[in-house]
Design an enzyme around this catalytic site. Structure first.
Site, PDB file in Angstrom:
ATOM      1  N   ALA A   1       0.855  -1.183   0.000  1.00 49.64           N
ATOM      2  CA  ALA A   1       0.000   0.000   0.000  1.00 49.64           C
ATOM      3  C   ALA A   1       0.892   1.233   0.000  1.00 49.64           C
ATOM      4  CB  ALA A   1      -0.927   0.005   1.216  1.00 49.64           C
ATOM      5  N   LYS A   2       0.301   2.395  -0.183  1.00 50.70           N
ATOM      6  CA  LYS A   2       1.037   3.651  -0.091  1.00 50.70           C
ATOM      7  C   LYS A   2       0.045   4.773   0.151  1.00 50.70           C
ATOM      8  CE  LYS A   2       5.470   4.649  -0.323  1.00 50.70           C
ATOM      9  NZ  LYS A   2       6.511   3.788   0.250  1.00 50.70           N
TER      10      LYS A   2
END
Length: 482
Positions: free
Chosen positions: A170-171
């Site tokens: 994720a980011k």
């Protein structure tokens, strides 16, 4: 006829005004892009010049601008497709592997210290969780956009897989220039971020971490705000201060991992590690400075380092510990004075002869032009996505081996995982234990990449992506698609 002439003149003036307004808007945008690669700025400047000469309509310029800034995810997907081709997987798996599972956008509104109201765009992209909870940092940067975050989320999926860490990818990011906010305003912004995203994050669902322009302070605010809603939850975020349930060794982890990566590559090439090798490092932030210090401590010579203010060069090796102290006290890199050290323009680092070049700044640095200029034997990608696919192709043709980012800068997520484990167990490890586990993680991961590289006669990048893709696909197939 007169009315038609006036109407035509009015339309022409309107179009010119529209182009001028868009130009000034765009100038303000790329005027803040000091950290972007110089080649990208020049391409943008040339596009604006064409626009002002009346040879291009504003809509064409908008399209060109969009293409320039929306290349990150495309670059990542290009590398994925190259690996998929080698794996000979069915076409139906490609879309599943490249498409994020969830993308969340929000507007964060804060009241600034001067009583002005400010609004910022925020993003969280959750790419894949087949192997475990989503994991990825949160960055604060004025040029952060959804495409940027989407690409970095994908990279985290493959990074956790290649490092054999039971997380997904994720980011997150906020479009903000943190240098323009006070500490109090940054705290408000971070707490608003938690308020907006608390429904999609959690210790066993999505664990954020520091990234560009965020650090232990932001993670402390994040942990505190989340705990107000959900109860005591130190494992909700990693990269916290050591005295607030953080892990020893986390601050140095990414840079130390870059050192381990360089040593592993040089050892496997029969060159005996980093001793007596010349290194050029682009970027002297957290990652670049720690990598430089670890390499120097083990006998390597850091002959050149650079940041946005310029570069310094010393053929006999720079005292990087003294340089780090100089910068921590507020000094500029080009102001560092040491016998034998000279100041260079930042772009000159690409023409310096060295054994190893380490890009540790922003992505997209090594394009076609830079790939042709580089005079190194090896590249260790400490930054995320520093090499464009067209540059990578040239490097491969020239015989310059590139150790890809999904492995080379994996030390950060490895120790983030260790911090998460310590938080879940409520038991802390010593610095020696953390560094030993990190060294082992980096060695085992490299051995697998090297084996695939030799077995399939592919680049180290393709070998790494092949391993990562296969791990994620295997997990997804075992869990099922229902």
């Amino acid at each position: 006829t007169a009315r038609r002439a006036r109407a035509s003149e009015s339309e022409s003036e309107s179009r010119k005004r529209e182009e001028r307004e868009f130009f000034f808007f765009s100038f303000r945008r790329f005027g803040t892009m000091r950290l972007r690669p110089l080649s990208l700025l020049l391409r943008s400047a040339r596009t604006v010049e064409t626009l002002l000469n009346g040879k291009q309509h504003v809509s064409d310029y908008q399209s060109a601008w969009s293409r320039t800034l929306s290349s990150h995810a495309q670059d990542t997907n290009t590398y994925i497709k190259q690996a998929l081709k080698e794996l000979k997987l069915p076409q139906r798996f490609e879309k599943m592997l490249v498409t994020p599972r969830r993308e969340v956008s929000a507007q964060l509104v804060i009241l600034k210290d001067n009583n002005e109201i400010a609004t910022f765009n925020a993003y969280r992209v959750q790419h894949d969780n087949a192997r475990g909870p989503y994991k990825g940092g949160i960055r604060y940067h004025p040029q952060c956009d959804l495409d940027d975050v989407r690409s970095l989320a994908s990279l985290m999926t493959w990074k956790t897989a290649i490092m054999d860490i039971p997380f997904g990818g994720a980011k997150g990011g906020v479009t903000v220039d943190p240098s323009q906010l006070t500490v109090n305003e940054l705290e408000k912004l971070t707490r608003k971020l938690v308020h907006s995203f608390r429904g999609v994050i959690g210790p066993h669902s999505d664990i954020p971490a520091p990234d560009m322009n965020t650090g232990a302070a932001e993670m402390a605010w994040f942990f505190d705000e989340y705990s107000k809603y959900m109860g005591f939850s130190p494992a909700v975020v990693t990269g916290k201060p050591v005295n607030l349930h953080g892990s020893l060794g986390r601050d140095a982890a990414t840079g130390r991992g870059v050192f381990f990566a360089a040593r592993n590559l040089l050892d496997h090439e029969g060159l005996g590690g980093v001793e007596n090798k010349n290194f050029v490092i682009q970027g002297f932030g957290n990652v670049g400075s720690w990598a430089a210090k670890c390499i120097s401590d083990h006998g390597g010579d850091i002959v050149c380092v650079s940041d946005i203010d310029g570069a310094i060069y010393n053929p006999g090796g720079i005292d990087v510990h003294a340089l780090d102290k100089h910068i921590s006290q507020g000094g500029k890199i080009h102001e560092f004075q040491e016998r034998g050290t000279s100041v260079l323009p930042a772009d000159d680092i690409f023409q310096l002869e060295c054994d190893v070049f380490i890009p540790a700044a922003l992505g997209g640095v090594i394009d076609t032009k830079v790939a042709k200029e580089l005079k190194c034997k090896y590249i260790i990608e400490a930054a995320n996505g520093p090499t464009r696919p067209e540059g990578d192709e040239i490097l491969n043709e020239r015989g310059i081996k590139v150790l890809p980012d999904i492995y080379a800068n994996g030390g950060g997520v490895a120790v983030s995982y260790m911090e998460w484990v310590q938080n879940c167990q409520e038991f802390a490890w010593t610095l020696e234990e953390v560094n030993e586990k990190l060294e082992n993680k980096m060695k085992v991961a490299f051995d697998h990449i090297w084996e695939k590289h030799k077995e399939k006669n592919v680049s180290l990048r393709t070998a790494a992506f092949m391993l990562a893709l296969q791990k994620v696909l295997d997990a997804r197939q075992v869990r099922g698609f229902a």
